[in-house]
Design a protein around this motif. Structure first.
Motif, PDB file in Angstrom:
ATOM      1  N   PHE A 118     -23.561  -9.599  -9.290  1.00 25.94           N
ATOM      2  CA  PHE A 118     -23.879 -10.647  -8.319  1.00 25.94           C
ATOM      3  C   PHE A 118     -24.431 -11.883  -9.032  1.00 25.94           C
ATOM      4  CE2 PHE A 118     -26.637 -12.925  -5.424  1.00 25.94           C
ATOM      5  CZ  PHE A 118     -25.836 -13.046  -4.295  1.00 25.94           C
ATOM      6  N   GLY A 119     -25.329 -11.659  -9.982  1.00 28.31           N
ATOM      7  CA  GLY A 119     -25.914 -12.775 -10.705  1.00 28.31           C
ATOM      8  C   GLY A 119     -24.891 -13.564 -11.506  1.00 28.31           C
ATOM      9  N   ILE A 120     -23.979 -12.844 -12.179  1.00 28.04           N
ATOM     10  CA  ILE A 120     -22.950 -13.522 -12.974  1.00 28.04           C
ATOM     11  C   ILE A 120     -22.013 -14.324 -12.073  1.00 28.04           C
ATOM     12  CG2 ILE A 120     -20.903 -13.131 -14.408  1.00 28.04           C
ATOM     13  CD1 ILE A 120     -22.465 -10.733 -15.626  1.00 28.04           C
ATOM     14  N   LEU A 121     -21.622 -13.717 -10.958  1.00 26.54           N
ATOM     15  CA  LEU A 121     -20.651 -14.377 -10.086  1.00 26.54           C
ATOM     16  C   LEU A 121     -21.250 -15.540  -9.297  1.00 26.54           C
ATOM     17  CD1 LEU A 121     -18.666 -11.328  -8.595  1.00 26.54           C
ATOM     18  CD2 LEU A 121     -18.010 -12.832 -10.485  1.00 26.54           C
ATOM     19  N   VAL A 123     -24.908 -16.597  -9.155  1.00 30.56           N
ATOM     20  CA  VAL A 123     -26.193 -17.227  -9.475  1.00 30.56           C
ATOM     21  C   VAL A 123     -26.156 -17.972 -10.808  1.00 30.56           C
ATOM     22  CG1 VAL A 123     -28.660 -16.832  -9.842  1.00 30.56           C
ATOM     23  CG2 VAL A 123     -27.423 -15.456  -8.147  1.00 30.56           C
ATOM     24  N   ALA A 124     -25.563 -17.364 -11.836  1.00 28.37           N
ATOM     25  CA  ALA A 124     -25.607 -17.935 -13.191  1.00 28.37           C
ATOM     26  C   ALA A 124     -24.842 -19.243 -13.310  1.00 28.37           C
ATOM     27  CB  ALA A 124     -25.075 -16.927 -14.204  1.00 28.37           C
ATOM     28  N   ASP A 125     -23.971 -19.542 -12.376  1.00 29.58           N
ATOM     29  CA  ASP A 125     -23.289 -20.833 -12.330  1.00 29.58           C
ATOM     30  C   ASP A 125     -22.352 -21.061 -13.513  1.00 29.58           C
ATOM     31  OD1 ASP A 125     -22.846 -22.995 -10.699  1.00 29.58           O
ATOM     32  OD2 ASP A 125     -24.302 -24.281 -11.692  1.00 29.58           O
ATOM     33  N   PHE A 126     -21.734 -19.966 -14.022  1.00 31.99           N
ATOM     34  CA  PHE A 126     -20.663 -20.124 -15.005  1.00 31.99           C
ATOM     35  C   PHE A 126     -19.512 -20.896 -14.370  1.00 31.99           C
ATOM     36  CE2 PHE A 126     -22.505 -16.092 -16.681  1.00 31.99           C
ATOM     37  CZ  PHE A 126     -22.879 -16.570 -17.919  1.00 31.99           C
ATOM     38  N   GLN A 127     -19.204 -20.533 -13.136  1.00 33.79           N
ATOM     39  CA  GLN A 127     -18.178 -21.197 -12.344  1.00 33.79           C
ATOM     40  C   GLN A 127     -18.739 -21.397 -10.940  1.00 33.79           C
ATOM     41  OE1 GLN A 127     -15.557 -22.248 -13.766  1.00 33.79           O
ATOM     42  NE2 GLN A 127     -14.528 -20.752 -15.025  1.00 33.79           N
ATOM     43  N   ASP A 128     -18.098 -22.251 -10.185  1.00 32.36           N
ATOM     44  CA  ASP A 128     -18.468 -22.462  -8.785  1.00 32.36           C
ATOM     45  C   ASP A 128     -17.686 -21.447  -7.956  1.00 32.36           C
ATOM     46  OD1 ASP A 128     -19.189 -23.338  -6.311  1.00 32.36           O
ATOM     47  OD2 ASP A 128     -18.388 -25.364  -6.529  1.00 32.36           O
ATOM     48  N   VAL A 129     -18.247 -20.232  -7.833  1.00 32.43           N
ATOM     49  CA  VAL A 129     -17.547 -19.135  -7.163  1.00 32.43           C
ATOM     50  C   VAL A 129     -17.864 -19.190  -5.675  1.00 32.43           C
ATOM     51  CG1 VAL A 129     -17.219 -16.638  -7.041  1.00 32.43           C
ATOM     52  CG2 VAL A 129     -17.684 -17.730  -9.246  1.00 32.43           C
ATOM     53  N   ARG A 130     -16.809 -19.266  -4.862  1.00 33.90           N
ATOM     54  CA  ARG A 130     -16.967 -19.323  -3.407  1.00 33.90           C
ATOM     55  C   ARG A 130     -16.504 -18.017  -2.790  1.00 33.90           C
ATOM     56  NH1 ARG A 130     -18.142 -24.658  -1.705  1.00 33.90           N
ATOM     57  NH2 ARG A 130     -18.719 -25.746  -3.619  1.00 33.90           N
ATOM     58  N   PHE A 136     -16.817  -6.082   6.018  1.00 38.64           N
ATOM     59  CA  PHE A 136     -17.778  -5.814   7.091  1.00 38.64           C
ATOM     60  C   PHE A 136     -18.604  -7.046   7.440  1.00 38.64           C
ATOM     61  CE2 PHE A 136     -17.458  -1.943   4.403  1.00 38.64           C
ATOM     62  CZ  PHE A 136     -16.642  -1.210   5.247  1.00 38.64           C
ATOM     63  N   GLY A 137     -18.086  -8.226   7.099  1.00 39.23           N
ATOM     64  CA  GLY A 137     -18.777  -9.464   7.400  1.00 39.23           C
ATOM     65  C   GLY A 137     -19.982  -9.746   6.522  1.00 39.23           C
ATOM     66  N   LEU A 138     -20.241  -8.888   5.508  1.00 42.29           N
ATOM     67  CA  LEU A 138     -21.441  -9.037   4.687  1.00 42.29           C
ATOM     68  C   LEU A 138     -21.159  -9.104   3.190  1.00 42.29           C
ATOM     69  CD1 LEU A 138     -23.762  -6.430   6.463  1.00 42.29           C
ATOM     70  CD2 LEU A 138     -23.931  -8.913   6.608  1.00 42.29           C
ATOM     71  N   VAL A 139     -20.388  -8.148   2.679  1.00 44.21           N
ATOM     72  CA  VAL A 139     -20.214  -7.995   1.226  1.00 44.21           C
ATOM     73  C   VAL A 139     -19.040  -8.848   0.760  1.00 44.21           C
ATOM     74  CG1 VAL A 139     -19.811  -6.362  -0.649  1.00 44.21           C
ATOM     75  CG2 VAL A 139     -21.092  -5.640   1.386  1.00 44.21           C
ATOM     76  N   PRO A 140     -19.271  -9.809  -0.146  1.00 44.39           N
ATOM     77  CA  PRO A 140     -18.162 -10.617  -0.664  1.00 44.39           C
ATOM     78  C   PRO A 140     -17.105  -9.728  -1.319  1.00 44.39           C
ATOM     79  CG  PRO A 140     -20.266 -11.581  -1.298  1.00 44.39           C
ATOM     80  CD  PRO A 140     -20.571 -10.243  -0.704  1.00 44.39           C
ATOM     81  N   ARG A 141     -15.854  -9.989  -1.011  1.00 43.99           N
ATOM     82  CA  ARG A 141     -14.766  -9.166  -1.534  1.00 43.99           C
ATOM     83  C   ARG A 141     -14.751  -9.154  -3.058  1.00 43.99           C
ATOM     84  NH1 ARG A 141      -8.477 -10.354  -0.231  1.00 43.99           N
ATOM     85  NH2 ARG A 141      -9.035 -12.276  -1.295  1.00 43.99           N
ATOM     86  N   ARG A 142     -14.980 -10.300  -3.682  1.00 42.18           N
ATOM     87  CA  ARG A 142     -14.973 -10.369  -5.152  1.00 42.18           C
ATOM     88  C   ARG A 142     -16.045  -9.447  -5.727  1.00 42.18           C
ATOM     89  NH1 ARG A 142     -12.803 -13.861  -8.782  1.00 42.18           N
ATOM     90  NH2 ARG A 142     -12.128 -15.220  -7.090  1.00 42.18           N
ATOM     91  N   LEU A 143     -17.259  -9.481  -5.180  1.00 39.38           N
ATOM     92  CA  LEU A 143     -18.347  -8.625  -5.651  1.00 39.38           C
ATOM     93  C   LEU A 143     -17.968  -7.152  -5.517  1.00 39.38           C
ATOM     94  CD1 LEU A 143     -21.315  -8.162  -6.560  1.00 39.38           C
ATOM     95  CD2 LEU A 143     -21.938  -8.279  -4.131  1.00 39.38           C
ATOM     96  N   GLY A 194     -14.882 -11.164 -17.238  1.00 39.49           N
ATOM     97  CA  GLY A 194     -13.423 -11.228 -17.385  1.00 39.49           C
ATOM     98  C   GLY A 194     -12.765 -11.864 -16.172  1.00 39.49           C
ATOM     99  N   ASP A 195     -13.346 -11.643 -15.011  1.00 48.24           N
ATOM    100  CA  ASP A 195     -12.775 -12.200 -13.789  1.00 48.24           C
ATOM    101  C   ASP A 195     -12.937 -13.713 -13.721  1.00 48.24           C
ATOM    102  OD1 ASP A 195     -11.899 -12.635 -11.155  1.00 48.24           O
ATOM    103  OD2 ASP A 195     -13.909 -12.313 -10.374  1.00 48.24           O
ATOM    104  N   ILE A 196     -14.135 -14.228 -14.030  1.00 51.36           N
ATOM    105  CA  ILE A 196     -14.374 -15.652 -13.769  1.00 51.36           C
ATOM    106  C   ILE A 196     -14.216 -16.562 -14.973  1.00 51.36           C
ATOM    107  CG2 ILE A 196     -15.905 -15.181 -11.831  1.00 51.36           C
ATOM    108  CD1 ILE A 196     -18.261 -15.944 -13.687  1.00 51.36           C
ATOM    109  N   LEU A 197     -14.374 -16.054 -16.200  1.00 53.33           N
ATOM    110  CA  LEU A 197     -14.350 -16.973 -17.338  1.00 53.33           C
ATOM    111  C   LEU A 197     -12.996 -17.633 -17.563  1.00 53.33           C
ATOM    112  CD1 LEU A 197     -16.748 -15.496 -20.009  1.00 53.33           C
ATOM    113  CD2 LEU A 197     -17.163 -17.223 -18.273  1.00 53.33           C
ATOM    114  N   PRO A 198     -11.870 -16.944 -17.302  1.00 57.10           N
ATOM    115  CA  PRO A 198     -10.606 -17.677 -17.454  1.00 57.10           C
ATOM    116  C   PRO A 198     -10.429 -18.794 -16.438  1.00 57.10           C
ATOM    117  CG  PRO A 198     -10.254 -15.329 -17.609  1.00 57.10           C
ATOM    118  CD  PRO A 198     -11.661 -15.530 -17.124  1.00 57.10           C
ATOM    119  N   GLY A 199     -11.308 -18.813 -15.418  1.00 56.35           N
ATOM    120  CA  GLY A 199     -11.248 -19.907 -14.443  1.00 56.35           C
ATOM    121  C   GLY A 199     -10.159 -19.763 -13.421  1.00 56.35           C
TER     122      GLY A 199
END
Length: 200
Positions: A118-121, A123-130, A136-143, A194-199
């Motif tokens: 959660f922090g990497i995706l 909070v850490a702001d490596f990318q602007d992850v939306r 279930f209306g709560l848990v982000p699919r990516r997480l 690996g998921d977010i660094l390639p952008g």
């Protein structure tokens, strides 16, 4: 000679902050539109913005939105890169057996891994992850997918390489689960990076 407004040479260039602002506005619009068809039109506009952004070779500072097969493959690759050392290191088994004797440590290990992802995706702001979709209306699919991918990869890798065995003995199953949870922590970090660094 261009007039500076982009009319002579195509549309004006939009910087990374402009894309982020566009997403903010589209997300606000999605909250106030009246029908599902209008919300889908807003989502299509967001997808189009991501596709236009993908033409830019920059890696960092981009808006990351949605989750597809390419993201899944990147999460698996990141998990493997961080997990292979865990699969050949005897300390993984020792730490797992220690956790097996302390069930609260097992829960803490899982919570730590999920918290790190959660922090990497987000909070850490490596990318602007939306967040594009939620389970279930709560848990982000990516997480959810990144953490489940990392855990599944840990189980598969450690099982294939003989670090854990699964049997009808509940005690052995518990020990194997705890050993997998130890490998899961760095593999979850690798999967998120690996998921977010390639952008993508």
């Amino acid at each position: 000679m261009s007039s500076g407004d982009g009319s002579a040479d195509g549309p004006p260039e939009v910087d990374d902050d402009g894309i982020a602002d566009l997403f903010d506005e589209l997300e606000e619009l999605a909250e106030i539109v009246d029908s599902e068809s209008e919300r889908e039109q807003v989502r299509e506009a967001m997808r189009a913005a991501v596709e236009a952004q993908d033409a830019d070779p920059a890696v960092f500072g981009r808006v990351v939105w949605g989750f597809d097969r390419e993201d899944f493959a990147e999460a698996v690759l990141g998990s493997l890169l961080f997990g292979i050392p865990m699969a050949v290191e005897g300390g993984t088994r020792d730490a797992g057996l220690h956790i097996a004797g302390h069930p609260l440590y097992f829960l803490g290990t899982l919570a730590t891994a999920v918290g790190l992802v959660f922090g990497i995706l987000y909070v850490a702001d490596f990318q602007d992850v939306r967040v594009a979709r939620r389970f279930f209306g709560l848990v982000p699919r990516r997480l959810a997918v990144v953490t489940l991918t990392a855990f599944g990869t840990a189980v598969a890798l450690l099982t294939a390489w003989g670090m854990v065995t699964w049997s009808t003995d509940p005690g052995l199953v518990w020990e194997s689960l705890c050993i997998c949870s130890v490998a899961f922590v760095p593999m979850a970090i690798g999967g998120a990076l690996g998921d977010i660094l390639p952008g993508s």
